[in-house]
Design a protein around this motif. Sequence first.
Motif, PDB file in Angstrom:
ATOM      1  N   LYS A  14      -3.200 -26.799  20.139  1.00 11.42           N
ATOM      2  CA  LYS A  14      -3.853 -27.984  19.838  1.00 11.42           C
ATOM      3  C   LYS A  14      -5.277 -28.029  20.820  1.00 11.42           C
ATOM      4  O   LYS A  14      -5.064 -27.597  22.163  1.00 11.42           O
ATOM      5  N   ARG A  15      -6.367 -28.375  20.206  1.00 10.38           N
ATOM      6  CA  ARG A  15      -7.727 -28.848  21.041  1.00 10.38           C
ATOM      7  C   ARG A  15      -8.152 -27.517  21.520  1.00 10.38           C
ATOM      8  O   ARG A  15      -8.766 -27.748  22.577  1.00 10.38           O
ATOM      9  N   THR A  16      -7.906 -26.316  20.693  1.00 10.93           N
ATOM     10  CA  THR A  16      -8.455 -25.293  21.479  1.00 10.93           C
ATOM     11  C   THR A  16      -9.118 -24.346  20.403  1.00 10.93           C
ATOM     12  O   THR A  16      -8.955 -24.626  19.154  1.00 10.93           O
ATOM     13  N   GLY A  17     -10.021 -23.348  20.523  1.00  9.58           N
ATOM     14  CA  GLY A  17     -10.524 -22.644  19.587  1.00  9.58           C
ATOM     15  C   GLY A  17     -10.560 -21.102  20.135  1.00  9.58           C
ATOM     16  O   GLY A  17     -10.625 -21.009  21.121  1.00  9.58           O
ATOM     17  N   GLU A  18     -10.906 -20.035  18.921  1.00  8.42           N
ATOM     18  CA  GLU A  18     -10.736 -18.804  19.427  1.00  8.42           C
ATOM     19  C   GLU A  18     -11.425 -17.968  18.423  1.00  8.42           C
ATOM     20  O   GLU A  18     -11.466 -18.411  17.065  1.00  8.42           O
ATOM     21  N   GLN A  19     -11.992 -16.790  18.791  1.00 10.46           N
ATOM     22  CA  GLN A  19     -12.454 -15.911  17.823  1.00 10.46           C
ATOM     23  C   GLN A  19     -11.885 -14.685  18.383  1.00 10.46           C
ATOM     24  O   GLN A  19     -11.519 -14.434  19.412  1.00 10.46           O
ATOM     25  N   TRP A  20     -11.435 -13.811  17.135  1.00 10.55           N
ATOM     26  CA  TRP A  20     -10.928 -12.381  17.283  1.00 10.55           C
ATOM     27  C   TRP A  20     -11.700 -11.148  17.175  1.00 10.55           C
ATOM     28  O   TRP A  20     -12.731 -11.367  16.328  1.00 10.55           O
ATOM     29  N   GLY A  21     -11.258  -9.993  17.752  1.00 14.64           N
ATOM     30  CA  GLY A  21     -12.197  -8.874  17.596  1.00 14.64           C
ATOM     31  C   GLY A  21     -11.825  -8.282  16.270  1.00 14.64           C
ATOM     32  O   GLY A  21     -12.581  -8.693  15.438  1.00 14.64           O
ATOM     33  N   THR A  22     -10.607  -7.830  15.965  1.00 10.67           N
ATOM     34  CA  THR A  22     -10.454  -6.954  14.649  1.00 10.67           C
ATOM     35  C   THR A  22      -9.391  -7.960  13.759  1.00 10.67           C
ATOM     36  O   THR A  22      -9.162  -7.704  12.572  1.00 10.67           O
ATOM     37  N   TYR A  23      -8.614  -8.795  14.571  1.00  6.99           N
ATOM     38  CA  TYR A  23      -7.699  -9.808  13.684  1.00  6.99           C
ATOM     39  C   TYR A  23      -8.320 -10.683  12.850  1.00  6.99           C
ATOM     40  O   TYR A  23      -9.664 -11.181  12.978  1.00  6.99           O
ATOM     41  N   ARG A  24      -7.949 -10.771  11.408  1.00  2.00           N
ATOM     42  CA  ARG A  24      -8.391 -11.457  10.603  1.00  2.00           C
ATOM     43  C   ARG A  24      -7.214 -12.443  10.091  1.00  2.00           C
ATOM     44  O   ARG A  24      -6.076 -12.036   9.416  1.00  2.00           O
ATOM     45  N   ALA A  25      -7.464 -13.695  10.169  1.00  2.00           N
ATOM     46  CA  ALA A  25      -6.479 -14.633   9.787  1.00  2.00           C
ATOM     47  C   ALA A  25      -6.436 -14.941   8.243  1.00  2.00           C
ATOM     48  O   ALA A  25      -7.669 -15.224   8.013  1.00  2.00           O
ATOM     49  N   GLU A  26      -5.420 -15.334   7.528  1.00  2.00           N
ATOM     50  CA  GLU A  26      -5.545 -15.542   6.190  1.00  2.00           C
ATOM     51  C   GLU A  26      -4.777 -16.664   5.758  1.00  2.00           C
ATOM     52  O   GLU A  26      -4.756 -17.141   4.571  1.00  2.00           O
ATOM     53  N   SER A  27      -3.917 -17.099   6.760  1.00  2.00           N
ATOM     54  CA  SER A  27      -3.055 -18.369   6.332  1.00  2.00           C
ATOM     55  C   SER A  27      -2.755 -18.991   7.934  1.00  2.00           C
ATOM     56  O   SER A  27      -2.917 -18.525   8.872  1.00  2.00           O
ATOM     57  N   ALA A  56     -11.176 -19.600  14.631  1.00  2.00           N
ATOM     58  CA  ALA A  56     -10.847 -20.873  14.335  1.00  2.00           C
ATOM     59  C   ALA A  56     -10.985 -21.966  15.319  1.00  2.00           C
ATOM     60  O   ALA A  56     -10.899 -21.456  16.579  1.00  2.00           O
ATOM     61  N   ASP A  57     -11.018 -23.117  15.160  1.00  2.00           N
ATOM     62  CA  ASP A  57     -11.364 -24.228  16.156  1.00  2.00           C
ATOM     63  C   ASP A  57     -10.021 -25.274  15.792  1.00  2.00           C
ATOM     64  O   ASP A  57     -10.230 -26.130  14.802  1.00  2.00           O
ATOM     65  N   ASN A  58      -9.021 -25.344  16.388  1.00  2.00           N
ATOM     66  CA  ASN A  58      -7.897 -26.422  16.179  1.00  2.00           C
ATOM     67  C   ASN A  58      -8.163 -27.739  16.698  1.00  2.00           C
ATOM     68  O   ASN A  58      -7.500 -27.833  17.835  1.00  2.00           O
ATOM     69  N   GLN A  59      -9.060 -28.529  16.256  1.00  2.00           N
ATOM     70  CA  GLN A  59      -9.201 -29.903  16.739  1.00  2.00           C
ATOM     71  C   GLN A  59      -8.165 -30.916  16.270  1.00  2.00           C
ATOM     72  O   GLN A  59      -8.339 -31.842  15.956  1.00  2.00           O
ATOM     73  N   THR A  60      -6.741 -30.604  16.330  1.00  2.00           N
ATOM     74  CA  THR A  60      -5.828 -31.305  15.733  1.00  2.00           C
ATOM     75  C   THR A  60      -4.857 -31.645  17.291  1.00  2.00           C
ATOM     76  O   THR A  60      -5.366 -30.937  17.988  1.00  2.00           O
ATOM     77  N   ASP A  61      -3.872 -32.476  17.110  1.00  2.00           N
ATOM     78  CA  ASP A  61      -3.179 -32.732  17.921  1.00  2.00           C
ATOM     79  C   ASP A  61      -1.682 -31.991  17.949  1.00  2.00           C
ATOM     80  O   ASP A  61      -0.753 -32.250  18.606  1.00  2.00           O
ATOM     81  N   THR A  62      -1.897 -31.096  17.099  1.00  4.25           N
ATOM     82  CA  THR A  62      -0.585 -29.926  16.961  1.00  4.25           C
ATOM     83  C   THR A  62      -1.009 -28.601  17.183  1.00  4.25           C
ATOM     84  O   THR A  62      -2.052 -28.275  16.412  1.00  4.25           O
ATOM     85  N   ASP A  63       0.102 -27.823  17.852  1.00  8.56           N
ATOM     86  CA  ASP A  63      -0.221 -26.504  17.811  1.00  8.56           C
ATOM     87  C   ASP A  63      -0.106 -25.659  16.394  1.00  8.56           C
ATOM     88  O   ASP A  63       0.317 -26.282  15.322  1.00  8.56           O
ATOM     89  N   ALA A  64      -0.934 -24.772  16.269  1.00 12.37           N
ATOM     90  CA  ALA A  64      -1.070 -24.125  15.035  1.00 12.37           C
ATOM     91  C   ALA A  64      -0.812 -22.345  15.350  1.00 12.37           C
ATOM     92  O   ALA A  64      -0.746 -22.017  16.220  1.00 12.37           O
ATOM     93  N   VAL A  65      -0.222 -21.780  14.195  1.00 11.51           N
ATOM     94  CA  VAL A  65       0.221 -20.538  14.189  1.00 11.51           C
ATOM     95  C   VAL A  65      -0.622 -19.879  13.005  1.00 11.51           C
ATOM     96  O   VAL A  65      -0.397 -20.328  11.815  1.00 11.51           O
ATOM     97  N   LEU A  66      -1.561 -18.860  13.244  1.00 12.76           N
ATOM     98  CA  LEU A  66      -2.081 -18.279  12.115  1.00 12.76           C
ATOM     99  C   LEU A  66      -1.616 -16.899  11.887  1.00 12.76           C
ATOM    100  O   LEU A  66      -0.835 -16.348  12.708  1.00 12.76           O
ATOM    101  N   PHE A  67      -1.658 -16.513  10.707  1.00  5.14           N
ATOM    102  CA  PHE A  67      -1.152 -15.302  10.204  1.00  5.14           C
ATOM    103  C   PHE A  67      -2.139 -14.378   9.469  1.00  5.14           C
ATOM    104  O   PHE A  67      -2.926 -14.972   8.962  1.00  5.14           O
TER     105      PHE A  67
END
Length: 106
Positions: free
Chosen positions: A89-102, A64-75
């Motif tokens: 906020k303003r960061t992006g990341e890719q995960w190895g085996t983790y898969r976010a659904e919300s 995910a790439d969070n280009q908002t002005d607010t921190d996010a929490v993925l689940f």
Amino acid sequence: MQLKPVARTALTVISALLMATGPAFSAQAATGTFVYDRVDGTHGAITNPVNGVCYDFDSPAFGADNQTDTDAVLFDTYGCSGVSQPLPKRTGEQWGTYRAESVTFG
């Protein structure tokens, strides 16, 4: 039935306070776009998400790439439950085996 002057004054003061503080209780939205990378290689996006609302993805995401002005929490499950992964906020990341659904913001 007529209100007495004291009761009328009290109602006026209470009404004024509610009007002044009402906007403080309204939902705030993050500004910007949150993009998630679906496992099929396509992307989904959420623009100006409302803080405190759970957003379910239409497909699991590996990044995910969070280009908002607010921190996010993925689940890792729908409904914003399960294992969480913060995404500032303003960061992006890719995960190895983790898969976010919300995701939720704020």
